[in-house]
Design an enzyme around this catalytic site. Structure first.
Site, PDB file in Angstrom:
ATOM      1  N   ARG A   7      -9.410  -1.683   0.018  1.00 50.34           N
ATOM      2  CA  ARG A   7      -8.433  -2.648   0.504  1.00 50.34           C
ATOM      3  C   ARG A   7      -9.051  -4.041   0.449  1.00 50.34           C
ATOM      4  O   ARG A   7     -10.199  -4.221   0.826  1.00 50.34           O
ATOM      5  CB  ARG A   7      -8.080  -2.333   1.963  1.00 50.34           C
ATOM      6  N   ARG A  42       0.396  -5.530  18.505  1.00 48.52           N
ATOM      7  CA  ARG A  42      -0.925  -6.117  18.332  1.00 48.52           C
ATOM      8  C   ARG A  42      -1.084  -7.417  19.110  1.00 48.52           C
ATOM      9  O   ARG A  42      -2.147  -8.014  19.087  1.00 48.52           O
ATOM     10  CB  ARG A  42      -1.127  -6.432  16.857  1.00 48.52           C
ATOM     11  N   ARG A  48     -10.860 -10.039  11.043  1.00 45.60           N
ATOM     12  CA  ARG A  48      -9.984  -9.027  11.653  1.00 45.60           C
ATOM     13  C   ARG A  48     -10.515  -8.587  13.006  1.00 45.60           C
ATOM     14  O   ARG A  48      -9.750  -8.386  13.948  1.00 45.60           O
ATOM     15  CB  ARG A  48      -9.832  -7.828  10.707  1.00 45.60           C
ATOM     16  N   LYS A  77      -7.038   4.927  13.610  1.00 44.70           N
ATOM     17  CA  LYS A  77      -5.642   5.035  14.059  1.00 44.70           C
ATOM     18  C   LYS A  77      -4.762   5.685  12.988  1.00 44.70           C
ATOM     19  O   LYS A  77      -3.960   6.554  13.288  1.00 44.70           O
ATOM     20  CB  LYS A  77      -5.062   3.648  14.394  1.00 44.70           C
ATOM     21  N   ARG A  90     -14.811   2.318   3.238  1.00 40.68           N
ATOM     22  CA  ARG A  90     -13.504   2.960   3.113  1.00 40.68           C
ATOM     23  C   ARG A  90     -12.891   2.719   1.726  1.00 40.68           C
ATOM     24  O   ARG A  90     -12.925   1.615   1.211  1.00 40.68           O
ATOM     25  CB  ARG A  90     -12.608   2.353   4.192  1.00 40.68           C
TER      26      ARG A  90
END
Ligand code: AMP
Length: 220
Positions: A163, A91, A174, A16, A130
């Site tokens: 992160r 969300r 998550r 996203k 990531r």
């Protein structure tokens, strides 16, 4: 220049943020990435950051009233007057309902809600690899788009970081939170008729092209 008013829906790791940035550059629109805003608030130790930090660290959602207030204010800013790309908001159903009220009051209806779909297994791979540059924010992936020198940014030599919430234990939470609280929004928007589903697997440029096609309007 053409404008867009769009929501990007999808699980963490769906791409996203990457796609939102490309849309912002292509159209006359601001990018509102709630996760980025919250992470900056945490780093800057603002009152919002202090409140949000424990939720982010656990991979849980920040309370609706906090996030709705934040997005409502951001949408009033000048750079959002022509259009916006919402990434990571709404969300939850209450957030979606609040967004509808805010946009109605501003007479700015949504053009499209794009649901980016990526299989679970690929999401876990994407999130675990990531990294981003601490200095300039450039994104990398240790397998799919690695930096040339170890853990250093190709652009500015800054150190790369992961992160906190991309660690394996938090990824599971998550994804569970996404399934229980955010996935129901796909039906919510389908019923309103402005949902389009996007295959989120493949090259960034190809996915962007699918998104542009789904928006059904010429880009500059
Ligand atoms: P993201 O970068 O979009 O994956 O968001 C990172 C974290 O920020 C999430 O795991 C939540 O803790 C928080 N967050 C971001 N957007 C929202 C939202 N719309 N509602 C509640 N919490 C959010």
């Amino acid at each position: 220049m053409a404008s867009v008013r769009v929501v990007l829906l999808g699980p963490p790791g769906a791409g996203k943020g990457t796609q939102a940035k490309l849309l912002r550059e292509r159209f006359e629109a601001c990018q509102i990435s709630t996760g980025d805003i919250l992470r900056k608030a945490v780093a800057d130790k603002t009152p919002l950051g202090t409140e949000a930090e424990r939720y982010l660290n656990r991979g849980e959602l920040v309370p609706d009233d906090v996030i709705v207030g934040l997005v409502g204010e951001r949408l009033q800013q000048k750079d959002c007057a022509e259009g916006f790309v919402l990434d990571g908001f709404p969300r939850t159903l209450p957030q979606a309902e609040s967004l509808e009220d805010i946009l109605k009051a501003m007479a700015l209806p949504l053009d499209r809600v794009l649901s980016i779909q990526v299989p679970h297994q690929i999401i876990v791979q994407r999130l675990a690899g990531r990294r981003n540059c601490q200095e300039c924010g450039t994104l990398y992936h240790m397998n799919f788009d690695p930096p040339r020198n170890g853990e250093t940014c190709d652009r500015c030599n800054g150190r790369l970081q992961q992160r906190d919430d991309d660690r394996e234990e938090t990824i599971t939470t998550r994804l569970r939170v996404y399934e229980s609280q955010t996935a129901p929004l796909v039906n919510y928007y389908r019923q309103r008729g402005n949902l389009r589903e996007i295959d989120g697997v493949g090259k960034v440029e190809d996915i962007q092209k699918r998104i542009i096609d789904a928006l059904g309007r010429p880009a500059n």
